[in-house]
Structures are given as C-alpha cells and as structure tokens.
Enzyme design. Structure first.
Site, PDB file in Angstrom:
ATOM      1  N   SER A   1      37.137  39.682  34.807  1.00 13.75           N
ATOM      2  CA  SER A   1      37.800  38.872  34.059  1.00 13.75           C
ATOM      3  C   SER A   1      36.445  38.362  32.978  1.00 13.75           C
ATOM      4  O   SER A   1      36.416  37.859  31.725  1.00 13.75           O
ATOM      5  CB  SER A   1      37.955  37.545  34.475  1.00 13.75           C
ATOM      6  OG  SER A   1      39.454  37.872  35.121  1.00 13.75           O
TER       7      SER A   1
ATOM      8  N   VAL B   1      36.743  34.092  39.679  1.00 21.42           N
ATOM      9  CA  VAL B   1      36.571  34.916  41.103  1.00 21.42           C
ATOM     10  C   VAL B   1      36.041  36.396  40.508  1.00 21.42           C
ATOM     11  O   VAL B   1      35.783  37.045  41.005  1.00 21.42           O
ATOM     12  CB  VAL B   1      37.593  34.671  42.003  1.00 21.42           C
ATOM     13  CG1 VAL B   1      38.665  35.295  41.722  1.00 21.42           C
ATOM     14  CG2 VAL B   1      36.809  35.127  43.323  1.00 21.42           C
ATOM     15  N   SER B   2      36.876  36.646  39.468  1.00 15.67           N
ATOM     16  CA  SER B   2      37.100  38.028  38.921  1.00 15.67           C
ATOM     17  C   SER B   2      35.766  38.297  38.116  1.00 15.67           C
ATOM     18  O   SER B   2      35.953  37.935  36.930  1.00 15.67           O
ATOM     19  CB  SER B   2      38.454  38.132  38.149  1.00 15.67           C
ATOM     20  OG  SER B   2      38.567  39.000  37.373  1.00 15.67           O
ATOM     21  N   PRO B   3      35.208  39.574  38.479  1.00 13.21           N
ATOM     22  CA  PRO B   3      34.029  39.962  37.539  1.00 13.21           C
ATOM     23  C   PRO B   3      34.439  40.691  36.333  1.00 13.21           C
ATOM     24  O   PRO B   3      34.078  40.373  35.242  1.00 13.21           O
ATOM     25  CB  PRO B   3      33.223  41.091  38.518  1.00 13.21           C
ATOM     26  CG  PRO B   3      34.472  41.261  39.260  1.00 13.21           C
ATOM     27  CD  PRO B   3      35.135  40.296  39.679  1.00 13.21           C
TER      28      PRO B   3
END
Ligand code: GSH
Length: 228
Positions: free
Chosen positions: A18, A14-16
């Site tokens: 990341s 969900v984390s860009p």
C-alpha cells in the site's frame, strides 16, 4: 479540460505494498487529470470480511515478498525495510490504533488530505523503515509531530481515535472497500462514467492508466527520462 476522474485509494499502513501504491498515486495526482481521495481503511477487517488470509502466512510467499519488496523499494524510490519481527509487527500488533488515528486526522484534523498524507507516510516510515511501533499513543504522537501537527491537536485526535464516531468511520470505510470487492490492499477504485473499476495491488498502474486514458510514465513521473 475534461472534468477530473475521481480515484479512491484504500490503504492501511500495515501494508508495504500500500505504501508503494500510495506514493505513486500521490505523485500522479498532479500528472494525471484526477481527483485522488485517500481512504484510510483497516486491512484486518478486509481479510476477515472477504475470507482472505495475509499472503505472508504462506512461508514461500513470505520469503518471496521479502525479496520482492527490496527490489520494489529501489524501483519505486520508497524507503522500505522489513521490521525485525514482521509477524509481530503485522499480525500481533497490527494497525487498528494507527488507522483509527489516521481516520481521526481525516475527519477532525484541520489540515485536510495533505495532513492525512503526511501522517500516513510517517506511520509507514515508522513500521516499514525504522522498525518502530505504531500501536502506542506515544508512537502515534511522534508520527503526528513529524507530520507537522501541534501537541494539542494530537492530544485531541488521539482521544477522538477512541470515540464511537471514529471507530464507526473506519468500519464504514472498510465496508465500502468490501462492497467494491476488496480482498487485499492497496485497492484503487477509478470512477469511470459513473462505474467503479477496481484495481488490486501496486503493480497495475500501466493497466490503470490505459483504462482511464492517461499515460503511465513509470514510478517517478516528475523525473525527465534519461537521455540516451
Ligand atoms: N501483487 C501485489 C503488488 O505488487 O502490490 C501484491 C499486493 C499484496 O500482496 N498486498 C497484501 C494483500 O492484501 C497486503 S501488503 N494481499 C492480499 C492477497 O494477496 O490476496
């Protein structure tokens, strides 16, 4: 050659940020003398467990992040594009099912970390490039197919995603990250002389390289530097 330094990468699709950290670490896996351990984790649990809030909930930060991610996409050569409704994608739909699926791939899949890498990348591509869902079984299946898994393997892994065992594995990974002091992602933990050194964000590679005694060669280490 000295023994490889173990580096754990905690991430959530969900984390860009990341995604950026993930691609850089995958590129440097063969450049630095390291053993990279992929640690799929649930960012929602990190926010809750650490008492933090997603930065995108502050309106000015949200606007800044949109611009920042456009620039970073080009700099890191990672095809990032915000979903049409980032709030729905990130905060309403979230990534629990997706990260349980990735955990099942890691625990029970036959393709080892290479398969975890491919499935994670396909999920990021869906949410952070193609503006597609990552919550429905059909969506996870599509990502699995693109990552090279067979229909029967995907069916089995989807069923396993809902098992107590896999749910617990994801909880344990989330707790491990919290125990290191996580409050957001990506989180890289470098094990140096038996001591964990923690780095938050995809903007700490130069410092990380310094701390582990390696060279930071920019976001594309395989590309020779332009000749002047
Ligand atoms: N400066 C960091 C970078 O460039 O990578 C920002 C990373 C970031 O904002 N990560 C988000 C997060 O968990 C998830 S996409 N943030 C927690 C926080 O900022 O406290």
């Amino acid at each position: 050659m000295t023994s490889k330094k173990v580096i754990e990468l905690f991430y959530d699709v969900v984390s860009p940020y990341s995604w950026l950290g993930f691609e850089v670490m995958c590129r440097y896996r063969t450049v630095w003398n390291i053993e990279l351990k992929l640690r799929p984790t649930f960012l929602g649990g990190i926010m809750q467990g650490s008492g933090n809030k997603p930065p995108g909930l502050v309106p000015n930060k949200f606007l800044y992040m949109g611009k920042d991610l456009n620039r970073l996409s080009e700099y890191f050569n990672v095809p990032l594009r915000s979903p049409s409704d980032p709030f729905e994608a990130m905060f309403q739909k979230g990534s629990l099912n997706a990260m349980r699926f990735v955990t099942a791939v890691q625990e029970k899949g036959k393709g080892g970390d290479e398969q975890v890498e491919r499935v994670s990348r396909e999920l990021w591509r869906r949410i952070w490039y193609e503006d597609k869902d990552i919550t429905e079984p059909a969506s996870l299946s599509e990502a699995g197919i693109k990552a090279g898994l067979s229909d029967s393997e995907i069916k089995e892994l989807l069923e396993l995603s809902n098992s107590k065992e896999i749910k617990n594995k994801l909880k344990i990974s989330t707790q491990n990250a919290l125990d290191y002091g996580a409050f957001g992602f990506p989180l890289v933990v470098c094990h140096l002389n038996g001591k964990p050194e923690m780095f938050f964000g995809s903007d700490r590679f130069e410092l990380m390289a310094h701390c582990i005694g390696e060279k930071w060669l920019g976001p594309l280490p395989d590309k020779p530097a332009a000749k002047l």
